[in-house]
Enzyme design. Structure first.
Site, PDB file in Angstrom:
ATOM      1  CG  HIS A 364      -1.741  -1.191   1.352  1.00  0.00           C
ATOM      2  ND1 HIS A 364      -2.396  -1.545   2.489  1.00  0.00           N
ATOM      3  CD2 HIS A 364      -2.025  -2.137   0.434  1.00  0.00           C
ATOM      4  CE1 HIS A 364      -3.054  -2.669   2.280  1.00  0.00           C
ATOM      5  NE2 HIS A 364      -2.831  -3.045   1.042  1.00  0.00           N
ATOM      6  CB  CYS A 679      -4.488   2.285 -17.535  1.00  0.00           C
ATOM      7  SG  CYS A 679      -5.345   0.874 -16.850  1.00  0.00           S
TER       8      CYS A 679
HETATM    9  C1  PEP Z   1      -2.853  -3.043 -13.960  1.00  0.00           C
HETATM   10  O1  PEP Z   1      -2.969  -4.183 -13.492  1.00  0.00           O
HETATM   11  O2  PEP Z   1      -2.152  -2.771 -14.942  1.00  0.00           O
HETATM   12  C2  PEP Z   1      -3.533  -1.911 -13.309  1.00  0.00           C
HETATM   13  C3  PEP Z   1      -3.541  -0.718 -13.866  1.00  0.00           C
HETATM   14  O3  PEP Z   1      -4.094  -2.154 -12.103  1.00  0.00           O
HETATM   15  P1  PEP Z   1      -3.271  -2.210 -10.735  1.00  0.00           P
HETATM   16  O4  PEP Z   1      -1.848  -1.887 -11.044  1.00  0.00           O
HETATM   17  O5  PEP Z   1      -3.918  -1.249  -9.833  1.00  0.00           O
HETATM   18  O6  PEP Z   1      -3.483  -3.653 -10.370  1.00  0.00           O
END
Ligand code: PEP
Ligand code: MG
Length: 752
Positions: A364, A679
């Site tokens: 976190h 993303c």
């Molecule tokens: C991902 O898995 O690429 C994503 C954007 O989500 P997180 O990094 O929050 O798991």
């Protein structure tokens, strides 16, 4: 323990204290100490070895061995019996030392005539400082009382070393915590920062490890323990009625606080002549040494508990609390063993960087550091032992390097690097309002990832066209209890207000796996990353999902709203989640609340399975966002948090890019041309961004600081040419296109 022995040992400590009090140089003190110990213990030899660098021990003082060998005899850690004591952090006690495995005879010391050997580590809170040795001609095992007395003396020596009592000439006697240190850790957030150390938990300094009156010390310990127990009971009361697992943890904690064994050992230490705080620290040091060797996770957790209790007890005894009254330095770089997200956020935006001794890439704290856009290094071994408040520190998040008290050459090189970054930043600012249009006329939209209200100002500053991913879990992670709908609605409304007319893609709560809410029962799952997480939790226990959807609708108050669901692995999951949204909208209508003038509902593609979903899925979904961090981990079956494997497979691996291209094509094959974005963190890495764009992605979402570098490289790239390079690499059977694309971009830039 026999009373007589206790008083002997106490007498020795008192004599040691007198020796310390004398106004003599470090070397003279060490010489005097070895003499005192040898005579008090009735051994012919007593020697003190201290570290001169990380791997080498040096004989610094001796009674009995050849005086000529002082500062001449050196051993590598692990070498000989002395090296073994230092390496293992454990006592070696042998009546017949030469017959011991690993014994190494050092002729210059004249030790061949001594048969028995007892070495104890000189260590302070897990930090190895040296080894204390006694030797005798007579082949005898030192009794457990004698070994114990030596450990107590070693503890005092460790405290004295820490206080600088033995500072003198040469590397082995140089003061602690003054040399420059380079620590290689792991990168959890890139970037570079220079500043001063700010210890999250300041070191407790024990100025007097030796007690005048054991009875007074016993009383002090007892009073402090009482205070500690009251505090722990209060914590338990506070948690009563709460989560069962948390209560269990606290119960174990209370058990420790009431442990008779712990108390008895500390009382014995005091009986030997230690002050109450030195006794606490002695037991803590032993626990730390065991902790570093423990392989059993449960045992390690319990030792952690003990470590934490010891810290509390030390603060009670010394009055050195968290709040030392010290002011944050101008450019604070936080140093801690570990830190929770809420504690990190309490520092607000003041921190320039964070260095953790433990921590993990997906913790976190890492998520918060990412949101704060400050470099974060994890697994920085020994940093909390080495660093002192106010020390100069340079953090290179790109390489995972920490320069503590850097020397001039390192500092200059580092500053050059920072200056280059700064210049580049200036260049990026000059293109901030220009589109990311490539040389062959293709435009890529660049959005930013966010998770805190505080991120929103970057929207204008970075030139991002919108927020491509708003990670809503941060609001849940930093609280001690589930946030209320009104609170969330207020926050989401403020996010939309400050984004003005730019789009924000809200991702519904993505918990489970590495993200565990403090107020939800942790699931004991063998493979959390493959377990009950994200939308799986949302659909199985829809209460929170419904509350969140309602909060988003209320926040929009009639404005356009964009929402996406994380970790959709199959079409049915999207349909079920979308049905929740439809129901929420209906409910709002019935209640007479306005509904969004335009509502877009998308899915995150984070598992390969969704890339092969039925065509109908691609048609029904309003948009898709590739969560590259997760997608990559499942594509290669390589845990994104496991340092051993997480860099093993390149994002620019031909197979991965081919898979991405397949998703692009599926989105393009629908009547409406389903919008697709990427993303994951890779979108913010220039070379990766160019390759993703060459595979057909036209929306990339990244941390704000990456927008400049990515835009800059895209504006200098010809995507058709890059695609051709990738196709050729694929035909050649290359594993990764990284080198070929890098070379191509370099030569085409050189030509320009
Ligand atoms: C991902 O898995 O690429 C994503 C954007 O989500 P997180 O990094 O929050 O798991
Ligand atoms: Mg993800």
């Amino acid at each position: 323990m026999p009373r007589k022995f206790e008083s002997e040992s106490r007498k020795l400590l008192l004599r040691l204290r007198e020796a310390m009090a004398e106004d003599s140089a470090g070397q003279a003190r060490l010489d005097e100490i070895t003499r005192l110990i040898a005579s008090s213990m009735g051994t012919e030899v007593c020697s003190i070895y201290l570290f001169r660098d990380e791997d080498t021990l040096e004989l610094c003082a001796t009674e009995g061995l050849n005086p000529e060998s002082v500062h001449q005899t050196r051993l590598r850690i692990g070498e000989g019996l002395v090296g073994r004591v230092a390496k293992k952090g454990r006592v070696v006690n042998s009546a017949d030392a030469p017959s011991e495995r690993g014994f190494r005879f050092m002729p210059e010391t004249g030790e061949e005539i001594y048969s028995s050997f007892c070495g104890v580590p000189i260590q302070r809170l897990g930090e190895n400082l040296g080894v204390l040795v006694v030797q005798s001609k007579e082949a005898r095992d030192y009794s457990s009382d004698e070994v114990y007395a030596l450990e107590v003396v070693a503890m005092v020596l460790a405290e004295m070393t820490e206080l600088g009592a033995f500072v003198g000439e040469g590397a082995a006697l140089s003061p602690l915590h003054q040399q420059s240190v380079l620590i290689k850790g792991g990168t959890a957030q890139e970037g570079a920062a220079e500043g001063q150390v700010w210890l999250h938990e300041p070191r407790v300094v024990i100025s007097n490890p030796i007690a005048d009156d054991p009875d007074v010390e016993l009383k002090r310990l007892e009073t402090a323990i009482d205070e500690l127990r009251v505090g722990v009971d209060r914590m338990l009361d506070g948690a009563a009625g709460g989560d069962k697992e948390q209560l269990q943890v606290l119960e174990a904690y209370r058990m420790f606080a009431n442990s008779k064994g712990w108390m008895r050992r500390m009382e014995q230490d005091i009986g030997q002549g230690l002050s109450a705080e030195a006794a606490v620290e002695k037991e803590q040091s032993i626990a730390r040494a065991r902790m570093s060797q423990a392989t059993d996770a449960y045992l390690r957790d319990r030792l952690h508990d003990l470590d934490d209790l010891s810290n509390r007890l030390l603060r009670i005894l010394t009055g050195q609390g968290k709040d030392t009254g010290a002011e944050l330095p101008a450019n604070p770089i936080l140093v801690a063993r570990n830190i929770g997200p809420a504690e990190l956020l309490e520092y607000d935006r003041k921190l320039k960087g964070v260095v953790l001794e433990e921590g993990s890439v997906g913790s976190h704290a890492a998520i918060v550091a990412r949101a704060l856009a400050i470099p974060l290094i994890v697994h920085a071994d020994r940093i909390t032992n080495e660093a002192l408040n106010g020390d100069a520190i340079m953090v290179d998040g790109d390489e995972g390097l920490v320069h503590l008290r850097p020397d001039d050459t390192v500092a200059t090189a580092f500053r050059d690097k920072m200056a280059m970054r700064h210049n580049a930043q200036k260049r990026y600012e000059s293109i901030r309002d220009l589109p990311a249009e490539t040389l062959d006329g293709k435009t890529v939209q660049l959005h930013m990832n966010a998770g805190l209200m505080a991120d929103l100002p970057s929207l204008a500053g970075s030139g991002a066209e919108g927020v491509g991913l708003f990670r809503t879990e941060l609001q849940f992670l930093i609280r001690n209890q589930m946030p209320r709908r009104e609170e969330l609605a207020g926050l989401y409304a403020r996010v939309m207000d400050s984004a003005k007319d730019k789009r924000v893609v809200f991702r519904t709560l993505d918990i489970g796996s590495d993200k565990v809410l403090p107020y939800m029962a942790p699931q004991d799952e063998p493979n959390p990353a493959l377990g009950w997480r994200a939308i799986r939790v949302g659909l199985d226990k829809p209460g929170v999902l419904r509350m969140q959807l309602q909060a988003l609708l209320r926040a929009a108050a009639g404005r356009p709203l964009t929402v996406m669901f994380p970790f959709i692995a199959q079409f049915e999951e999207f349909r079920a989640a979308k049905a929740e949204m439809d129901k929420a909208v209906e409910r709002e209508k019935i209640l007479g609340h306005p509904v969004p003038e335009e509502l877009k509902v998308g899915a995150m593609l984070e598992t390969p399975s969704l890339g092969f979903a039925p065509q109908k899925f691609f048609e029904e979904v309003d948009f898709i966002s590739i969560g590259g961090n997760d997608l990559k981990q499942f594509f290669f079956a390589a845990d994104r948090e496991n340092e051993r494997v997480r860099r093993r497979y390149d994002t620019l691996n031909v197979s991965f890019l081919t898979f991405i291209e397949g998703i692009v094509n599926r989105c393009r094959s629908t009547e409406e041309q389903t919008p697709l974005s990427f993303c994951g963190e890779d979108a913010g890495r220039p070379l990766e961004a160019v390759c993703l764009a060459a595979m057909g992605l036209r929306i990339l979402s990244m941390r704000p600081a990456s927008i400049g570098p990515v835009k800059s490289i895209l504006r200098r790239a010809n995507l058709d040419e890059v695609r051709q390079i990738i196709v050729e690499a694929r035909e050649r059977g290359d594993q990764s296109v990284r080198d070929a694309v890098r070379e191509h971009l370099k030569t085409s830039n050189d030509r320009a």
